[in-house]
Design a protein around this motif. Structure first.
Motif, mmCIF file in Angstrom:
data_model
loop_
_atom_site.group_PDB
_atom_site.id
_atom_site.type_symbol
_atom_site.label_atom_id
_atom_site.label_comp_id
_atom_site.label_asym_id
_atom_site.label_seq_id
_atom_site.Cartn_x
_atom_site.Cartn_y
_atom_site.Cartn_z
ATOM 1 N N ASP A 158 -10.778 -8.659 -2.850
ATOM 2 C CA ASP A 158 -11.520 -7.597 -3.538
ATOM 3 C C ASP A 158 -11.217 -6.205 -2.980
ATOM 4 O OD1 ASP A 158 -12.795 -7.775 -1.118
ATOM 5 O OD2 ASP A 158 -14.791 -8.186 -1.916
ATOM 6 N N ASP A 159 -10.368 -6.131 -1.967
ATOM 7 C CA ASP A 159 -9.992 -4.834 -1.389
ATOM 8 C C ASP A 159 -8.710 -4.345 -2.066
ATOM 9 O OD1 ASP A 159 -9.584 -2.570 0.121
ATOM 10 O OD2 ASP A 159 -9.257 -3.608 2.021
ATOM 11 N N GLU A 160 -8.847 -3.911 -3.315
ATOM 12 C CA GLU A 160 -7.676 -3.494 -4.093
ATOM 13 C C GLU A 160 -7.052 -2.219 -3.541
ATOM 14 O OE1 GLU A 160 -8.422 -3.383 -8.261
ATOM 15 O OE2 GLU A 160 -9.166 -5.447 -8.352
ATOM 16 N N GLU A 161 -7.883 -1.302 -3.039
ATOM 17 C CA GLU A 161 -7.358 -0.064 -2.481
ATOM 18 C C GLU A 161 -6.554 -0.349 -1.212
ATOM 19 O OE1 GLU A 161 -6.394 3.872 -2.208
ATOM 20 O OE2 GLU A 161 -7.393 2.820 -3.874
ATOM 21 N N GLY A 162 -7.093 -1.232 -0.386
ATOM 22 C CA GLY A 162 -6.367 -1.605 0.828
ATOM 23 C C GLY A 162 -5.048 -2.274 0.513
ATOM 24 N N TRP A 163 -5.053 -3.182 -0.491
ATOM 25 C CA TRP A 163 -3.823 -3.881 -0.871
ATOM 26 C C TRP A 163 -2.798 -2.910 -1.452
ATOM 27 C CZ3 TRP A 163 -1.031 -7.631 0.434
ATOM 28 C CH2 TRP A 163 -0.011 -8.117 -0.396
ATOM 29 N N LYS A 164 -3.278 -1.923 -2.201
ATOM 30 C CA LYS A 164 -2.378 -0.924 -2.767
ATOM 31 C C LYS A 164 -1.631 -0.186 -1.661
ATOM 32 C CE LYS A 164 -2.313 3.262 -5.646
ATOM 33 N NZ LYS A 164 -3.146 4.238 -6.394
ATOM 34 N N LYS A 165 -2.346 0.169 -0.597
ATOM 35 C CA LYS A 165 -1.713 0.881 0.520
ATOM 36 C C LYS A 165 -0.752 -0.028 1.279
ATOM 37 C CE LYS A 165 -5.397 4.264 1.043
ATOM 38 N NZ LYS A 165 -6.514 4.767 1.873
ATOM 39 N N VAL A 166 -1.108 -1.312 1.388
ATOM 40 C CA VAL A 166 -0.218 -2.266 2.046
ATOM 41 C C VAL A 166 1.080 -2.407 1.257
ATOM 42 C CG1 VAL A 166 0.115 -4.709 2.621
ATOM 43 C CG2 VAL A 166 -2.027 -3.562 3.219
ATOM 44 N N THR A 167 0.976 -2.571 -0.059
ATOM 45 C CA THR A 167 2.187 -2.723 -0.872
ATOM 46 C C THR A 167 3.048 -1.467 -0.830
ATOM 47 O OG1 THR A 167 0.950 -2.063 -2.867
ATOM 48 C CG2 THR A 167 1.168 -4.400 -2.445
ATOM 49 N N GLU A 168 2.407 -0.304 -0.846
ATOM 50 C CA GLU A 168 3.164 0.946 -0.750
ATOM 51 C C GLU A 168 3.916 1.008 0.573
ATOM 52 O OE1 GLU A 168 0.208 3.935 -1.286
ATOM 53 O OE2 GLU A 168 0.174 3.774 -3.484
ATOM 54 N N HIS A 169 3.231 0.613 1.638
ATOM 55 C CA HIS A 169 3.860 0.601 2.963
ATOM 56 C C HIS A 169 5.047 -0.350 2.997
ATOM 57 C CE1 HIS A 169 4.247 -1.136 7.080
ATOM 58 N NE2 HIS A 169 4.166 0.125 7.432
ATOM 59 N N HIS A 170 4.842 -1.575 2.498
ATOM 60 C CA HIS A 170 5.894 -2.595 2.588
ATOM 61 C C HIS A 170 7.069 -2.284 1.663
ATOM 62 C CE1 HIS A 170 3.084 -4.379 5.130
ATOM 63 N NE2 HIS A 170 2.947 -5.574 4.602
ATOM 64 N N ILE A 171 6.768 -1.747 0.481
ATOM 65 C CA ILE A 171 7.848 -1.349 -0.424
ATOM 66 C C ILE A 171 8.666 -0.237 0.212
ATOM 67 C CG2 ILE A 171 8.344 -0.195 -2.621
ATOM 68 C CD1 ILE A 171 5.993 -1.769 -3.827
ATOM 69 N N GLY A 172 7.979 0.676 0.904
ATOM 70 C CA GLY A 172 8.682 1.753 1.605
ATOM 71 C C GLY A 172 9.601 1.215 2.688
ATOM 72 N N VAL A 173 9.117 0.230 3.444
ATOM 73 C CA VAL A 173 9.946 -0.383 4.497
ATOM 74 C C VAL A 173 11.145 -1.090 3.863
ATOM 75 C CG1 VAL A 173 10.012 -2.179 6.279
ATOM 76 C CG2 VAL A 173 8.031 -0.647 6.125
ATOM 77 N N ALA A 174 10.897 -1.834 2.784
ATOM 78 C CA ALA A 174 11.989 -2.559 2.117
ATOM 79 C C ALA A 174 13.059 -1.595 1.606
ATOM 80 C CB ALA A 174 11.422 -3.393 0.966
ATOM 81 N N LYS A 175 12.638 -0.496 0.998
ATOM 82 C CA LYS A 175 13.598 0.485 0.490
ATOM 83 C C LYS A 175 14.364 1.157 1.625
ATOM 84 C CE LYS A 175 11.338 1.584 -3.914
ATOM 85 N NZ LYS A 175 10.661 2.629 -4.714
ATOM 86 N N GLU A 176 13.656 1.432 2.719
ATOM 87 C CA GLU A 176 14.279 2.105 3.864
ATOM 88 C C GLU A 176 15.458 1.295 4.408
ATOM 89 O OE1 GLU A 176 14.991 4.952 6.743
ATOM 90 O OE2 GLU A 176 13.509 5.087 5.126
ATOM 91 N N TYR A 177 15.313 -0.036 4.394
ATOM 92 C CA TYR A 177 16.343 -0.900 4.974
ATOM 93 C C TYR A 177 17.095 -1.716 3.923
ATOM 94 C CZ TYR A 177 13.849 0.393 9.190
ATOM 95 O OH TYR A 177 13.258 1.110 10.199
ATOM 96 N N ASN A 178 16.893 -1.352 2.643
ATOM 97 C CA ASN A 178 17.590 -2.015 1.544
ATOM 98 C C ASN A 178 17.341 -3.527 1.562
ATOM 99 O OD1 ASN A 178 19.224 -2.156 -0.747
ATOM 100 N ND2 ASN A 178 21.080 -2.479 0.457
#
Length: 416
Positions: A157-177
């Motif tokens: 039920d913590d959708e805002e928290g999950w949104k920030k987690v996905t943004e963080h992880h997508i950023g890491v994935a893009k950073e290292y391809n």
């Protein structure tokens, strides 16, 4: 064992990226599983082609410990051959970890199916914390697929928290391809965690999630993705070291390293490193590659960010400062105001009450090595001079006696 204490798995429904499990409960299973909420998982890719013998693994990994601890029966139609073969070794790991609890129970299977493929990729569970980030930078050249569960430390039920987690992880994935995969699961709420913890607390003074479920409970979710992505290795970062061997944790090399499915094996990674070693590795990688590396360590904030006010944030900030690095380069909004608050609060916290004396002691050793007395900031002089080991002599003595007592009990149980 009462023959009525059974969970019979009737069907596995796969629609797009969602798996729903249908099962019937009898006897004690009704105490430990929520009858109104069957387990479900949602993947970010279509999993309809995954064989049922693989798709069943996430559920089994979360109910097998219940079966073992409470001597209950599991009935299932089919199961992956490699996973079936690993069950006795995994169960043995639990037996050694919990010598006061006989690991019993049984699993009845109609069909054992061989699943094979030509391995092409590796995966790593990624939370963004120190342990997971260390594993990522240690294996970055293998281009691991990042794997993250929503429903583990971030509630559904913590959708805002999950949104920030996905943004963080997508950023890491893009950073290292890198490729990434997110998994939504109710694996912490489809069972009755309170009832389970109450029972094991009476048996061995343990908690269900930390001491029984979260290792293989998480890893089981990866089986369908490992099959689709043709993984041969999945890394799970260690949270302890040989120095903390008396510290019981469901995710342990004596359990994780025996888990396997199809052509994929699990590696409990980084066990040889202390937490401070891991922070050092991350800081070194950051410096060598001229990259800021955001960490996500907070266990207080519900929004997926670091609060810079809880013990976990304080500990990580101190570990980074000990390496002569700026916490703001690692995902902490560590303002001067927050620094003053921390430096005022920490010396009065009696940090050892959190049972993390080894972490702080290791950080202190590195701090003293990297900062002379003249270089030590005035507001950190307390940390330089804090007598961690002296303040815990009695506690360490008690732990030593407790550890030896456990060894004696294990020997007696094995002889029987």
């Amino acid at each position: 064992m009462n023959n009525t204490d059974c969970i019979e798995i009737n069907s596995i429904k796969k629609i797009g990226g969602r798996i729903e499990y249908s099962y019937e409960l009898s006897g004690k299973w009704k105490e430990f599983l929520n009858e109104k909420e069957n387990m479900f998982i949602e993947y970010d890719c279509n999993i309809e082609d995954v064989p049922d013998s693989i798709a069943i693994i996430p559920l089994l990994c979360n109910i097998l410990p219940i079966s073992w601890v409470f001597d209950l029966t599991i009935k299932v139609n089919e199961i992956d051959e490699q996973f079936y073969k690993c069950i006795p070794e995994v169960k043995n790991g639990y037996s050694n970890m919990h010598p006061m609890i006989p690991m019993l129970g049984k699993i009845e299977i109609n069909k054992i199916e061989e699943n094979t493929y030509e391995p092409k990729t590796v995966g790593t569970l990624f939370s963004g914390g120190v342990d997971a980030t260390n594993t990522l930078v240690q294996h970055i050249n293998e281009k691991p697929i990042l794997l993250t569960l929503w429903g583990s430390d971030i509630k559904l039920d913590d959708e805002e928290g999950w949104k920030k987690v996905t943004e963080h992880h997508i950023g890491v994935a893009k950073e290292y391809n890198l490729e990434y995969s997110f998994i939504k699961t109710n694996f912490r709420t489809f069972l009755n965690e309170i009832a389970l913890s109450d029972c094991v607390r009476n048996k061995e003074n343990r908690e269900w999630w930390h001491d029984f479920q979260h290792g293989i409970g998480i890893l089981g979710h990866i089986a369908p993705i490992a099959y689709l992505k043709k993984m041969n290795i999945v890394y799970i970062a260690s949270s302890s070291t040989p120095a903390t061997k008396n510290f019981v944790c469901a995710s342990d090399p004596t359990i994780d390293n025996y888990l396997a499915y199809a052509n994929c094996k699990i590696i409990h990674d980084g066990y040889e490193f202390t937490r401070q070693d891991k922070v050092h590795n991350i800081c070194k990688f950051s410096k060598n590659n001229n990259k800021n590396i955001p960490l996500r360590v907070c266990w207080k904030s519900s929004g997926g960010e670091n609060c810079c006010e809880c013990e976990k944030c304080y500990r990580t900030i101190i570990e980074i400062i000990a390496e002569k690095r700026n916490p703001n380069d690692f995902g902490f909004n560590f303002t001067e105001e927050k620094r003053r608050k921390m430096m005022k609060k920490c010396p009065k916290m009696e940090l050892v009450k959190y049972n993390y004396v080894n972490f702080y002691s290791d950080a202190q050793e590195v701090f003293i090595k990297n900062y002379s007395e003249e270089e030590t900031p005035k507001d950190l002089m307390w940390f330089r001079n804090y007598k961690f080991k002296e303040k815990t002599k009695y506690k360490l003595f008690i732990e030593k006696i407790y550890g030896k007592t456990k060894q004696v009990i294990r020997k007696i149980i094995r002889k029987k």
